[in-house]
Write a protein that holds these residues in place. Structure first.
Motif, PDB file in Angstrom:
ATOM      1  N   ALA A 140       0.896  -1.162   0.000  1.00  0.00           N
ATOM      2  CA  ALA A 140       0.000   0.000   0.000  1.00  0.00           C
ATOM      3  C   ALA A 140       0.922   1.197   0.000  1.00  0.00           C
ATOM      4  CB  ALA A 140      -0.841   0.012   1.264  1.00  0.00           C
ATOM      5  N   SER A 141       0.490   2.313  -0.586  1.00  0.00           N
ATOM      6  CA  SER A 141       1.437   3.420  -0.619  1.00  0.00           C
ATOM      7  C   SER A 141       0.778   4.769  -0.808  1.00  0.00           C
ATOM      8  CB  SER A 141       2.449   3.189  -1.742  1.00  0.00           C
ATOM      9  OG  SER A 141       3.417   4.209  -1.756  1.00  0.00           O
ATOM     10  N   THR A 142       1.399   5.776  -0.184  1.00  0.00           N
ATOM     11  CA  THR A 142       1.053   7.161  -0.504  1.00  0.00           C
ATOM     12  C   THR A 142       1.869   7.621  -1.708  1.00  0.00           C
ATOM     13  OG1 THR A 142       2.689   7.949   1.098  1.00  0.00           O
ATOM     14  CG2 THR A 142       0.415   7.731   1.883  1.00  0.00           C
ATOM     15  N   ASN A 144       5.581   7.006  -2.715  1.00  0.00           N
ATOM     16  CA  ASN A 144       7.017   6.720  -2.835  1.00  0.00           C
ATOM     17  C   ASN A 144       7.361   5.244  -2.684  1.00  0.00           C
ATOM     18  OD1 ASN A 144       8.101   9.263  -3.440  1.00  0.00           O
ATOM     19  ND2 ASN A 144       7.824   9.909  -1.313  1.00  0.00           N
ATOM     20  N   THR A 145       6.691   4.568  -1.757  1.00  0.00           N
ATOM     21  CA  THR A 145       6.948   3.135  -1.604  1.00  0.00           C
ATOM     22  C   THR A 145       6.599   2.408  -2.899  1.00  0.00           C
ATOM     23  OG1 THR A 145       6.466   3.280   0.744  1.00  0.00           O
ATOM     24  CG2 THR A 145       6.383   1.094  -0.220  1.00  0.00           C
ATOM     25  N   SER A 146       5.498   2.812  -3.531  1.00  0.00           N
ATOM     26  CA  SER A 146       5.086   2.136  -4.764  1.00  0.00           C
ATOM     27  C   SER A 146       6.093   2.386  -5.881  1.00  0.00           C
ATOM     28  CB  SER A 146       3.681   2.579  -5.180  1.00  0.00           C
ATOM     29  OG  SER A 146       3.660   3.927  -5.603  1.00  0.00           O
ATOM     30  N   VAL A 247       7.090  12.189   9.726  1.00  0.00           N
ATOM     31  CA  VAL A 247       6.602  10.877  10.178  1.00  0.00           C
ATOM     32  C   VAL A 247       5.285  10.531   9.495  1.00  0.00           C
ATOM     33  CG1 VAL A 247       5.759   9.561  12.159  1.00  0.00           C
ATOM     34  CG2 VAL A 247       7.718  11.082  12.428  1.00  0.00           C
ATOM     35  N   GLY A 248       5.244   9.321   8.922  1.00  0.00           N
ATOM     36  CA  GLY A 248       4.000   8.772   8.385  1.00  0.00           C
ATOM     37  C   GLY A 248       3.692   7.480   9.115  1.00  0.00           C
ATOM     38  N   ASN A 249       4.308   6.387   8.648  1.00  0.00           N
ATOM     39  CA  ASN A 249       4.193   5.103   9.347  1.00  0.00           C
ATOM     40  C   ASN A 249       5.225   4.937  10.460  1.00  0.00           C
ATOM     41  OD1 ASN A 249       2.002   3.575   8.240  1.00  0.00           O
ATOM     42  ND2 ASN A 249       3.140   3.552   6.305  1.00  0.00           N
ATOM     43  N   ALA A 250       6.064   5.936  10.625  1.00  0.00           N
ATOM     44  CA  ALA A 250       7.111   5.939  11.657  1.00  0.00           C
ATOM     45  C   ALA A 250       8.172   4.869  11.421  1.00  0.00           C
ATOM     46  CB  ALA A 250       6.509   5.826  13.066  1.00  0.00           C
ATOM     47  N   THR A 386      15.202  15.289   4.719  1.00  0.00           N
ATOM     48  CA  THR A 386      14.233  15.554   3.658  1.00  0.00           C
ATOM     49  C   THR A 386      14.123  14.271   2.844  1.00  0.00           C
ATOM     50  OG1 THR A 386      15.944  16.566   2.280  1.00  0.00           O
ATOM     51  CG2 THR A 386      14.583  18.043   3.600  1.00  0.00           C
ATOM     52  N   THR A 387      12.924  13.732   2.793  1.00  0.00           N
ATOM     53  CA  THR A 387      12.723  12.331   2.426  1.00  0.00           C
ATOM     54  C   THR A 387      12.457  12.089   0.944  1.00  0.00           C
ATOM     55  OG1 THR A 387      10.557  12.854   3.292  1.00  0.00           O
ATOM     56  CG2 THR A 387      11.958  11.452   4.650  1.00  0.00           C
ATOM     57  N   GLY A 388      11.981  13.132   0.209  1.00  0.00           N
ATOM     58  CA  GLY A 388      11.636  12.907  -1.194  1.00  0.00           C
ATOM     59  C   GLY A 388      11.941  14.122  -2.059  1.00  0.00           C
TER      60      GLY A 388
HETATM   61  N1  F0G Z   1       8.394  11.367   3.663  1.00  0.00           N
HETATM   62  C1  F0G Z   1       8.055  10.859   2.477  1.00  0.00           C
HETATM   63  C2  F0G Z   1       8.416  11.611   1.246  1.00  0.00           C
HETATM   64  C3  F0G Z   1       7.372   9.631   2.424  1.00  0.00           C
HETATM   65  O1  F0G Z   1       7.026   9.123   1.247  1.00  0.00           O
HETATM   66  C4  F0G Z   1       7.021   8.982   3.627  1.00  0.00           C
HETATM   67  C5  F0G Z   1       6.273   7.738   3.617  1.00  0.00           C
HETATM   68  C6  F0G Z   1       7.418   9.566   4.819  1.00  0.00           C
HETATM   69  C7  F0G Z   1       8.106  10.758   4.802  1.00  0.00           C
HETATM   70  C8  F0G Z   1       7.114   8.954   6.136  1.00  0.00           C
HETATM   71  O2  F0G Z   1       8.039   7.966   6.443  1.00  0.00           O
HETATM   72  O3  F0G Z   1       6.523   6.110   7.005  1.00  0.00           O
HETATM   73  O4  F0G Z   1       8.926   6.065   7.656  1.00  0.00           O
HETATM   74  O5  F0G Z   1       7.336   7.602   8.783  1.00  0.00           O
HETATM   75  N2  F0G Z   1       5.749   7.254   2.596  1.00  0.00           N
HETATM   76  C9  F0G Z   1       5.088   5.947   2.517  1.00  0.00           C
HETATM   77  C10 F0G Z   1       4.739   5.610   1.080  1.00  0.00           C
HETATM   78  C11 F0G Z   1       3.966   5.775   3.435  1.00  0.00           C
HETATM   79  O6  F0G Z   1       3.821   4.836   0.834  1.00  0.00           O
HETATM   80  O7  F0G Z   1       5.440   6.092   0.193  1.00  0.00           O
HETATM   81  P1  F0G Z   1       7.688   6.861   7.554  1.00  0.00           P
END
Ligand code: F0G
Length: 420
Positions: A140-142, A144-146, A247-250, A386-388
């Protein structure tokens, strides 16, 4: 503390260990074989599982570059790799000025091959799927995971199925999953609904689950911490005092804490040197912040979630039982920010040359808020994650940035438009 079994040094190597690796339930402590059967949660009590090792690696054990530099801290020597990791740790002078933090850096995970930190988890997780011999990968994904799973699944020549919340995933991410050949289902529900469905499919044996509930994903994501610590030490001579992250799924929150515990077990870090893990969520999706601020033992699921930062539009952080103890044990905290604050931080990062998607900018927005609240001191050495990448969400970037202006195809006309 919510979970009893997080002490790595208290554990003996069990008979079920395979090449020095096994899975331990963080709730009941039961130890399980890592690669015999497909398991995501403890078969006895449904608790979250954590990978454990007969020996924990320290900095002298690492060589090479990227995620697999840290093979000694991972279950394998190599993975299904497209050269992930080794991302830059940028200085951000104008945000340093604006926040008044004397030493601020940004670890830009958007510089990974598919543009997010997820690649670090997938290079390990997809390798495990090969070891288990499964024939379909799913998440399942928002977004980036997908994108990452589609890419790494393609690389491993394995079918990929992704479930996305319809209408709530940024364009760049859907495009990536599509081009890498995943089957994309747009589900009438939010991310948490998608995860419920895909978890059931996984439990029925229909697919191998590569969400961060899968403990091996977090093993790869530990390397974010290892890189930050090595880069900080090389540049400043010290470990950072604090790491601020969205934080999303942590999953990352949990992975940072696991990495720190392993370094303590290896003798390379003292407990009081662990950087304070500081989580940031959007106001419209902040169940972990609620739990931290109220002192609750566990997180309550939010059924209604909304934020412009669609990557973290999540109502139930599945890794909360691993993450809450990490935030607390490291002296960290959690804070929620408004969408407008996220967009302002996205612009601010862009001014320092760092292009990120909205969820990523939440870390900087959170730092601003914590400075205003007096929680973060000016003399702290801080790293924001910065995650993405900016291009993940071109619509959000365009909306936050300057409007293009129509112009004629001649120099005088262009100068006219410029008013010069
Ligand atoms: N930042 C980005 C850009 C993300 O895509 C996600 C999570 C998070 C932060 C949160 O990270 O889950 O480790 O706390 N994205 C997931 C997805 C849920 O499906 O791409 P987390």
């Amino acid at each position: 503390m919510t979970s009893a079994h997080l002490d790595l040094e208290a554990e003996e190597t069990p008979d079920v260990a395979d090449d020095g690796v096994w899975l331990t339930c963080i709730e009941c402590g039961e130890q399980h074989a890592p690669f015999d059967d497909v398991i995501y949660r403890c078969p006895d009590c449904d608790g979250l599982l954590e990978a454990r090792y007969d020996e924990y690696a320290g900095f002298d054990d690492f060589e090479g570059s990227g995620v697999w530099r840290y093979a000694a801290a991972l279950p394998f020597e190599t993975g299904v790799s497209i050269e992930e990791g080794n991302t830059p740790l940028y200085t951000v002078p104008s945000i340093e000025d604006a926040t008044g933090v004397a030493d601020l850096r940004v670890k830009h995970e958007g510089m990974n091959p598919t543009g997010s930190f997820k690649d670090r988890g997938m290079t390990v997780g997809v390798k495990v799927s090969e070891r288990l011999g499964v024939d379909r990968l799913a998440c399942a994904s928002t977004g980036n995971t997908s994108a990452a799973l589609a890419c790494y699944g393609a690389r491993a020549d394995t079918e990929v199925l992704v479930l996305l919340p319809a209408g709530k995933v940024a364009a760049g991410k859907v495009a990536q999953a599509a081009l890498h050949g995943a089957r994309i289902l747009e589900v009438d529900g939010n991310f948490d609904d998608c995860l419920d469905v895909v978890s059931e499919l996984a439990d029925r044996g229909e697919a191998y689950l590569l969400n961060s509930l899968n403990p091996f994903r977090l093993e790869g994501q530990k390397t974010i911490a290892l890189e930050i610590l090595e880069q900080s030490k090389a540049e400043t001579g010290e470990y950072p005092d604090r790491i601020v992250l969205p934080v999303g799924n942590a999953g990352n929150t949990a992975a940072l804490y696991k990495s720190f515990r392993e370094l303590v077990a290896a003798g390379d870090m003292d407990e009081d040197e662990m950087p304070a893990i500081t989580g940031v969520q959007a106001e419209g999706a902040a169940p972990l912040v609620e739990a931290i601020q109220s002192g609750a033992e566990s997180v309550e699921r939010w059924e209604e979630v909304e934020t412009r930062a669609t990557a973290i539009r999540i109502g139930m952080p599945v890794n909360a039982p691993k993450a809450l103890p990490g935030v607390r044990a490291t002296g960290g905290t959690a804070v929620a920010v408004e969408d407008e604050e996220i967009t302002a931080a996205q612009r601010e990062l862009a001014q320092d040359g760092v292009g990120v998607e909205p969820a990523s900018a939440a870390s900087v927005a959170g730092l601003h808020k914590l400075r205003e609240q007096g929680v973060v001191d000016a003399d702290e050495q801080v790293v924001c994650l910065t995650t993405g990448h900016l291009l993940k969400d071109p619509d959000a970037a365009a909306a936050a940035g300057a409007e293009p202006v129509p112009a004629p195809a001649d120099a005088d006309g262009v100068l006219d438009v410029l008013g010069e």
